[in-house]
Design a protein around this motif. Structure first.
Motif, PDB file in Angstrom:
ATOM      1  N   TRP A 229      -8.414  12.286  -0.470  1.00 20.53           N
ATOM      2  CA  TRP A 229      -9.078  11.238  -1.251  1.00 20.53           C
ATOM      3  C   TRP A 229      -9.390  11.815  -2.633  1.00 20.53           C
ATOM      4  CZ3 TRP A 229      -9.795   6.157  -1.147  1.00 20.53           C
ATOM      5  CH2 TRP A 229     -10.772   5.598  -1.992  1.00 20.53           C
ATOM      6  N   ALA A 230      -8.524  11.519  -3.602  1.00 21.75           N
ATOM      7  CA  ALA A 230      -8.652  12.099  -4.938  1.00 21.75           C
ATOM      8  C   ALA A 230      -9.176  11.094  -5.956  1.00 21.75           C
ATOM      9  CB  ALA A 230      -7.309  12.647  -5.402  1.00 21.75           C
ATOM     10  N   VAL A 231      -9.604   9.899  -5.525  1.00 17.62           N
ATOM     11  CA  VAL A 231     -10.086   8.886  -6.462  1.00 17.62           C
ATOM     12  C   VAL A 231     -11.292   9.406  -7.241  1.00 17.62           C
ATOM     13  CG1 VAL A 231     -11.028   6.557  -6.678  1.00 17.62           C
ATOM     14  CG2 VAL A 231      -9.199   7.015  -5.036  1.00 17.62           C
ATOM     15  N   GLY A 232     -12.197  10.085  -6.549  1.00 25.08           N
ATOM     16  CA  GLY A 232     -13.347  10.651  -7.237  1.00 25.08           C
ATOM     17  C   GLY A 232     -12.958  11.705  -8.256  1.00 25.08           C
ATOM     18  N   ASP A 233     -11.944  12.511  -7.920  1.00 23.70           N
ATOM     19  CA  ASP A 233     -11.456  13.514  -8.865  1.00 23.70           C
ATOM     20  C   ASP A 233     -10.890  12.860 -10.119  1.00 23.70           C
ATOM     21  OD1 ASP A 233     -12.132  15.415  -7.003  1.00 23.70           O
ATOM     22  OD2 ASP A 233     -10.099  15.673  -6.237  1.00 23.70           O
ATOM     23  N   ARG A 236     -13.720  11.654 -12.286  1.00 26.38           N
ATOM     24  CA  ARG A 236     -14.398  12.758 -12.976  1.00 26.38           C
ATOM     25  C   ARG A 236     -13.577  13.305 -14.138  1.00 26.38           C
ATOM     26  NH1 ARG A 236     -16.659  13.851  -7.740  1.00 26.38           N
ATOM     27  NH2 ARG A 236     -14.709  14.747  -7.004  1.00 26.38           N
ATOM     28  N   SER A 237     -12.251  13.171 -14.062  1.00 30.94           N
ATOM     29  CA  SER A 237     -11.399  13.774 -15.085  1.00 30.94           C
ATOM     30  C   SER A 237     -10.766  12.763 -16.026  1.00 30.94           C
ATOM     31  CB  SER A 237     -10.290  14.602 -14.423  1.00 30.94           C
ATOM     32  OG  SER A 237      -9.400  13.760 -13.703  1.00 30.94           O
ATOM     33  N   VAL A 238     -11.112  11.476 -15.899  1.00 37.20           N
ATOM     34  CA  VAL A 238     -10.445  10.460 -16.696  1.00 37.20           C
ATOM     35  C   VAL A 238     -10.642  10.699 -18.196  1.00 37.20           C
ATOM     36  CG1 VAL A 238     -12.377   8.818 -16.674  1.00 37.20           C
ATOM     37  CG2 VAL A 238     -10.026   7.978 -16.887  1.00 37.20           C
ATOM     38  N   ASN A 239     -11.743  11.320 -18.563  1.00 37.89           N
ATOM     39  CA  ASN A 239     -11.994  11.687 -19.960  1.00 37.89           C
ATOM     40  C   ASN A 239     -12.061  13.200 -20.112  1.00 37.89           C
ATOM     41  OD1 ASN A 239     -12.147   9.115 -21.303  1.00 37.89           O
ATOM     42  ND2 ASN A 239     -14.022   8.745 -20.156  1.00 37.89           N
ATOM     43  N   GLY A 240     -11.216  13.898 -19.405  1.00 42.87           N
ATOM     44  CA  GLY A 240     -11.200  15.350 -19.462  1.00 42.87           C
ATOM     45  C   GLY A 240     -12.099  15.934 -18.389  1.00 42.87           C
ATOM     46  N   SER A 250     -19.195  17.547 -12.464  1.00 42.06           N
ATOM     47  CA  SER A 250     -20.037  16.455 -11.996  1.00 42.06           C
ATOM     48  C   SER A 250     -19.580  15.131 -12.609  1.00 42.06           C
ATOM     49  CB  SER A 250     -21.500  16.717 -12.383  1.00 42.06           C
ATOM     50  OG  SER A 250     -21.647  16.739 -13.788  1.00 42.06           O
ATOM     51  N   LEU A 251     -19.962  14.039 -11.973  1.00 39.78           N
ATOM     52  CA  LEU A 251     -19.578  12.723 -12.471  1.00 39.78           C
ATOM     53  C   LEU A 251     -20.206  12.415 -13.818  1.00 39.78           C
ATOM     54  CD1 LEU A 251     -19.634  10.430  -9.316  1.00 39.78           C
ATOM     55  CD2 LEU A 251     -17.704  10.841 -10.830  1.00 39.78           C
ATOM     56  N   TYR A 305      -6.522  17.722  -6.518  1.00 38.52           N
ATOM     57  CA  TYR A 305      -7.004  17.990  -7.873  1.00 38.52           C
ATOM     58  C   TYR A 305      -6.523  16.866  -8.767  1.00 38.52           C
ATOM     59  CZ  TYR A 305      -2.311  19.658  -9.138  1.00 38.52           C
ATOM     60  OH  TYR A 305      -0.969  19.763  -9.376  1.00 38.52           O
ATOM     61  N   SER A 306      -6.854  16.920 -10.052  1.00 32.30           N
ATOM     62  CA  SER A 306      -6.496  15.807 -10.910  1.00 32.30           C
ATOM     63  C   SER A 306      -6.311  16.263 -12.354  1.00 32.30           C
ATOM     64  CB  SER A 306      -7.596  14.730 -10.846  1.00 32.30           C
ATOM     65  OG  SER A 306      -7.226  13.595 -11.601  1.00 32.30           O
ATOM     66  N   ALA A 307      -5.649  15.423 -13.121  1.00 28.56           N
ATOM     67  CA  ALA A 307      -5.508  15.593 -14.571  1.00 28.56           C
ATOM     68  C   ALA A 307      -5.328  14.201 -15.156  1.00 28.56           C
ATOM     69  CB  ALA A 307      -4.312  16.483 -14.912  1.00 28.56           C
ATOM     70  N   PRO A 308      -5.912  13.915 -16.315  1.00 30.84           N
ATOM     71  CA  PRO A 308      -5.816  12.559 -16.874  1.00 30.84           C
ATOM     72  C   PRO A 308      -4.383  12.081 -17.066  1.00 30.84           C
ATOM     73  CG  PRO A 308      -7.472  13.844 -18.061  1.00 30.84           C
ATOM     74  CD  PRO A 308      -6.766  14.791 -17.135  1.00 30.84           C
ATOM     75  N   ARG A 309      -3.459  12.991 -17.380  1.00 26.70           N
ATOM     76  CA  ARG A 309      -2.078  12.594 -17.672  1.00 26.70           C
ATOM     77  C   ARG A 309      -1.331  12.095 -16.434  1.00 26.70           C
ATOM     78  NH1 ARG A 309       0.963  17.249 -16.132  1.00 26.70           N
ATOM     79  NH2 ARG A 309      -0.370  19.088 -15.930  1.00 26.70           N
ATOM     80  N   PHE A 310      -1.800  12.433 -15.250  1.00 27.49           N
ATOM     81  CA  PHE A 310      -1.076  12.059 -14.047  1.00 27.49           C
ATOM     82  C   PHE A 310      -0.890  10.543 -13.919  1.00 27.49           C
ATOM     83  CE2 PHE A 310      -2.491  16.079 -11.510  1.00 27.49           C
ATOM     84  CZ  PHE A 310      -1.592  16.832 -12.240  1.00 27.49           C
ATOM     85  N   LEU A 311      -1.857   9.767 -14.396  1.00 20.94           N
ATOM     86  CA  LEU A 311      -1.813   8.319 -14.206  1.00 20.94           C
ATOM     87  C   LEU A 311      -1.246   7.576 -15.404  1.00 20.94           C
ATOM     88  CD1 LEU A 311      -5.096   7.505 -12.241  1.00 20.94           C
ATOM     89  CD2 LEU A 311      -2.806   7.940 -11.386  1.00 20.94           C
ATOM     90  N   LEU A 312      -0.686   8.281 -16.371  1.00 20.26           N
ATOM     91  CA  LEU A 312      -0.074   7.600 -17.511  1.00 20.26           C
ATOM     92  C   LEU A 312       0.983   6.573 -17.085  1.00 20.26           C
ATOM     93  CD1 LEU A 312       0.272  10.352 -20.273  1.00 20.26           C
ATOM     94  CD2 LEU A 312      -0.795   8.112 -20.533  1.00 20.26           C
ATOM     95  N   PRO A 313       1.889   6.899 -16.133  1.00 23.25           N
ATOM     96  CA  PRO A 313       2.862   5.882 -15.710  1.00 23.25           C
ATOM     97  C   PRO A 313       2.204   4.634 -15.128  1.00 23.25           C
ATOM     98  CG  PRO A 313       3.555   8.061 -14.990  1.00 23.25           C
ATOM     99  CD  PRO A 313       2.154   8.204 -15.498  1.00 23.25           C
ATOM    100  N   ALA A 314       1.101   4.822 -14.408  1.00 19.71           N
ATOM    101  CA  ALA A 314       0.398   3.674 -13.835  1.00 19.71           C
ATOM    102  C   ALA A 314      -0.226   2.825 -14.938  1.00 19.71           C
ATOM    103  CB  ALA A 314      -0.666   4.147 -12.851  1.00 19.71           C
TER     104      ALA A 314
END
Length: 486
Positions: A229-233, A236-240, A250-251, A305-314
């Motif tokens: 479940w990486a939605v929270g990640d 947290r990282s949508v703006n870096g 932290s959120l 884990y997460s990075a903001p760029r991962f969801l660019l295609p979405a």
């Protein structure tokens, strides 16, 4: 096509203004660029990577070592890519809605930030956006060849960048082609995927022992793919930070109101789909929504884990129905309702734009400052004989290897490509150095190596450089233990 061209042109200009062209290359970028650079040795290319972005950067990388030239080239090329991706929709949706969707996507700080960078995610986004537009066009015009060719080319681009993302992106397209009994569309989509994945498959057998083994190694490199479940990640990282691994911030490490658009995005997408359904254009909103959510699945539910760029295609796909909803709000109903809707939507877009560019400015400033000391260290490394025919391992070995012309290797971690015994053998043949940050533990094999200090622009120690004995005894080493550049 004026509005589409205007959006693309403003995207290019905005990148050149807000994303400093002289910004140093990141760790991943140096790996991709080094594969085709005529000026530095190729760095280790791990199993999860694909060579699509190396083809994109090949023209400038083959003739120049200039970071500025590479950044300007990518800024212009990404703007052209955005224009072509929107153009693929010209027979499917109103141009003004497309321009709004393109503007919403282009003004995300992530889109601006990665436009001039040698990273694959934006190109997957542009390929995916073009692919869905071509698919919808081909559904409307069964006899037309151009949309089929566009679909093949767009999916091939996405698969060249990252095969796994392209597969998730194409799943709804394949499902619709089967449901509608459109074999030409099905073959075009499969052909595009195969064409883009062919190099990855060939390399899997040439370097990794087959597709299955490469997928296994890729999973290990990513920390083990599975249900997470990486939605929270992501929130947290949508703006870096630009890489949240492990994602233990932290959120509230950044103002949550800056992430309001992300929380509202699913609601706006559903609203856009309903609006288009009432207008008789359900496919023009539902298909990009399905593809957008599909390509986001591995980054929301399969990695830890997460990075903001991962969801660019979405984002590129989901913002199409969002633009439809916003356009409907300001163009339908009574005059008074339209005025209120225009005021509310306009205020929301202004706040969104301000928040995105605030975040972009902060991220660029931080990145420029954090990477500026690497080129500054090159003269210091040169005084230690670490330039050209040399070997680096340890902290920041990849970017520093790119700037010094040294080959970089790793004895541990996700990108390990050499054993300690092999490293010690190499150390007897060429200048070899281990790079550590102050306070890092010195591995046993380097305890007898000669220690030197490399400082940053502020005079503080950036790296501890441990030179192998063969290198430390060479004539190229000065007697001083600290080497600030002149």
């Amino acid at each position: 096509m004026f509005w589409l061209a205007l959006v693309a042109a403003l995207y290019a200009v905005s990148q050149l203004v807000f994303v400093t062209p002289s910004m140093g290359l990141g760790w991943d970028e140096t790996i991709y660029v080094s594969q085709v650079s005529a000026h530095v040795p190729a760095e280790f290319f791990s199993a999860p990577r694909s060579r699509g972005i190396t083809l994109v950067v090949a023209p400038p990388a083959a003739v120049t070592h200039s970071t500025v030239a590479l950044r300007v080239y990518l800024s212009l090329l990404s703007a052209l890519g955005l224009f072509l991706a929107l153009l693929a929709w010209r027979r499917v949706r109103d141009t003004r809605v497309l321009a709004l969707a393109g503007a919403l996507f282009a003004t995300l700080w992530i889109t601006e930030y990665y436009g001039p960078q040698a990273m694959p995610n934006l190109w997957i986004a542009l390929g995916g956006l073009a692919a869905v537009g071509c698919f919808l066009d081909a559904l409307r015009r069964p006899a037309a060849r151009l949309p089929l060719l566009g679909l093949v080319a767009a999916l091939a681009v996405a698969a060249l960048m990252r095969p796994s993302d392209a597969v998730f992106l194409a799943l709804p397209l394949l499902g619709v082609a089967l449901y509608r009994r459109r074999p030409r569309l099905l073959l075009a989509a499969l052909g595009g995927l195969l064409a883009g994945t062919a190099e990855w498959i060939a390399e899997a057998y040439a370097r990794f022992g087959g597709v299955g083994e490469r997928l296994h190694l890729s999973s290990l490199n990513e920390g083990g793919l599975g249900l997470h479940w990486a939605v929270g990640d992501v929130l947290r990282s949508v703006n870096g930070p630009i890489l949240c691994r492990p994602c233990d911030v932290s959120l509230n490490h950044k103002p949550l109101e800056l992430a309001a658009w992300w929380l509202l995005l699913p609601v706006l997408v559903v609203g856009g789909v309903l609006v288009e359904r009432r207008a008789g254009r359900l496919g023009a909103a539902l298909l990009p929504a399905l593809c957008g959510f599909s390509v986001a699945v591995p980054y929301l539910f399969m990695i830890d884990y997460s990075a903001p760029r991962f969801l660019l295609p979405a984002y590129a796909l989901l913002l199409v129905p969002v633009a439809s909803l916003l356009a409907w709000l300001v163009t339908t109903g009574s005059r008074r309702r339209r005025r209120w809707a225009t005021a509310v939507v306009g205020l929301g877009l202004v706040l969104q734009l301000a928040g995105q560019y605030q975040q972009l400015t902060e991220e660029v400033s931080y990145t420029v400052a954090s990477r500026a000391d690497q080129p500054y260290a090159v003269p210091q490394f040169a005084r230690l004989g670490l330039t050209g025919n040399c070997l680096l391992t340890g902290e920041d070995a990849e970017p520093l290897g790119y700037y010094t012309g040294c080959r970089s290797v790793e004895t541990s971690g996700n990108d390990a490509d050499i054993t300690t015994a092999q490293l010690l053998r190499e150390a007897g043949r060429q200048p070899t150095a281990l790079l550590l940050y102050p306070g890092d533990r010195v591995p046993d094999y380097a305890r007898r190596w000669t220690r030197h200090t490399v400082v940053g622009r502020d005079g503080r120690t950036n790296y501890l450089v441990y030179l192998a004995p063969a290198a430390a005894q060479g004539e190229w080493v000065h007697t001083s233990r600290t080497y600030p550049p002149k």
